[in-house]
Design a protein around this motif. Structure first.
Motif, PDB file in Angstrom:
ATOM      1  N   ALA A   1       0.224   8.480  -6.180  1.00  0.00           N
ATOM      2  CA  ALA A   1      -0.886   7.668  -6.690  1.00  0.00           C
ATOM      3  C   ALA A   1      -0.831   6.249  -6.134  1.00  0.00           C
ATOM      4  O   ALA A   1      -1.873   5.609  -5.934  1.00  0.00           O
ATOM      5  N   GLU A   2       0.376   5.748  -5.842  1.00  0.00           N
ATOM      6  CA  GLU A   2       0.521   4.404  -5.285  1.00  0.00           C
ATOM      7  C   GLU A   2       0.237   4.384  -3.789  1.00  0.00           C
ATOM      8  O   GLU A   2      -0.238   3.381  -3.253  1.00  0.00           O
ATOM      9  N   LEU A   3       0.525   5.492  -3.100  1.00  0.00           N
ATOM     10  CA  LEU A   3       0.410   5.526  -1.645  1.00  0.00           C
ATOM     11  C   LEU A   3      -0.988   5.895  -1.154  1.00  0.00           C
ATOM     12  O   LEU A   3      -1.453   5.356  -0.151  1.00  0.00           O
ATOM     13  N   LEU A   4      -1.650   6.816  -1.856  1.00  0.00           N
ATOM     14  CA  LEU A   4      -2.900   7.365  -1.339  1.00  0.00           C
ATOM     15  C   LEU A   4      -4.090   6.465  -1.628  1.00  0.00           C
ATOM     16  O   LEU A   4      -4.053   5.609  -2.518  1.00  0.00           O
TER      17      LEU A   4
ATOM     18  N   LEU B   1      -1.058  12.339   3.135  1.00  0.00           N
ATOM     19  CA  LEU B   1      -0.454  11.053   3.499  1.00  0.00           C
ATOM     20  C   LEU B   1      -0.936  10.613   4.878  1.00  0.00           C
ATOM     21  O   LEU B   1      -1.193   9.426   5.114  1.00  0.00           O
ATOM     22  N   CYS B   2      -1.073  11.561   5.786  1.00  0.00           N
ATOM     23  CA  CYS B   2      -1.507  11.236   7.140  1.00  0.00           C
ATOM     24  C   CYS B   2      -3.003  10.934   7.218  1.00  0.00           C
ATOM     25  O   CYS B   2      -3.461  10.331   8.186  1.00  0.00           O
ATOM     26  N   LEU B   3      -3.768  11.353   6.223  1.00  0.00           N
ATOM     27  CA  LEU B   3      -5.198  11.051   6.190  1.00  0.00           C
ATOM     28  C   LEU B   3      -5.483   9.639   5.667  1.00  0.00           C
ATOM     29  O   LEU B   3      -6.594   9.136   5.826  1.00  0.00           O
ATOM     30  N   LYS B   4      -4.505   9.031   5.050  1.00  0.00           N
ATOM     31  CA  LYS B   4      -4.731   7.740   4.395  1.00  0.00           C
ATOM     32  C   LYS B   4      -5.311   6.695   5.339  1.00  0.00           C
ATOM     33  O   LYS B   4      -6.232   5.956   4.974  1.00  0.00           O
ATOM     34  N   SER B   5      -4.812   6.624   6.558  1.00  0.00           N
ATOM     35  CA  SER B   5      -5.270   5.593   7.488  1.00  0.00           C
ATOM     36  C   SER B   5      -6.750   5.748   7.811  1.00  0.00           C
ATOM     37  O   SER B   5      -7.478   4.748   7.910  1.00  0.00           O
TER      38      SER B   5
END
Length: 206
Positions: free
Chosen positions: A6-9, A119-123
């Motif tokens: 929740a903090e990273l995405l 995680l890799c889609l975040k950017s």
């Protein structure tokens, strides 16, 4: 990993975070459409599809992303070992092929694969979020520009100026990850006064 997702995405990525479901993403899209129709705002909701999204992902990009998030070196090494020498075989009519090296992609059925993928889609999501005008709907802080559930991504285009931003974002993402946008399975939904004569990367209107 789930305890910190929740903090990273991106806040509008509804996959992987405990308590979120795909229905939350659907409701978010419906809210944007209802707001545009009620307030007579031009809007185009583009639902993206990437060809074999989980199979074409670059392992180099994956490990680079994990390092950028500050994951422990030991954990990253475990992920690297999972995929560094991984192979797959094909069975046709009872005959099994020789092992084929997996040089990209994440394994289907592995409980870790979905988390690594989002995680890799975040950017990509943040790039679009920072640059698209989006909508500022009632009752929600900030603007809504992109909504995702795993690799099902919908972004909101409110003017033709946004189209160059989208093209640049997708081109950068494809180059970095090895992914490819599947235009045939990507669709655009015109809402209210949006001009359907406007071409969006050749994406058909639904």
């Amino acid at each position: 990993m789930r305890s910190i997702l929740a903090e990273l995405l991106h806040p509008n990525q509804y996959c992987g975070v405990p308590g979120n479901t795909i229905f939350d993403a659907v409701v978010k899209v419906w809210d944007a459409i209802a707001y545009a129709e009620t307030n007579r705002r031009p809007l185009c909701v583009v639902s993206m599809d990437f060809k074999q999204a989980f199979d074409r992902f670059s392992h180099t990009y994956l490990l680079t992303v994990l390092r950028s998030y500050g994951f422990d070196a030991g954990f990253i090494e475990c992920v690297r070992m999972m995929y560094g020498n991984a192979t797959s075989v094909i069975q046709v009519n009872g005959h099994i092929s020789t092992p084929i090296p997996m040089q990209c992609g994440v394994r289907h059925g592995c409980p870790l694969s979905m988390i690594l993928f989002v995680l890799c889609l975040k950017s990509l999501l943040y790039y679009l979020d920072e640059r698209l005008q989006g909508l500022r709907t009632h009752g929600t802080p900030g603007k809504t520009t992109v909504i995702a559930y795993a690799d099902d991504i919908s972004y909101l285009v409110t003017s033709q100026k946004d189209l160059r931003t989208v093209r640049d974002a997708i081109a950068c993402y494809e180059k970095a990850t090895g992914g490819t946008l599947n235009v045939v399975n990507t669709s655009a939904l015109a809402v209210d006064t949006w001009d359907t004569a406007c071409d969006i990367m050749g994406i058909p209107y639904s």
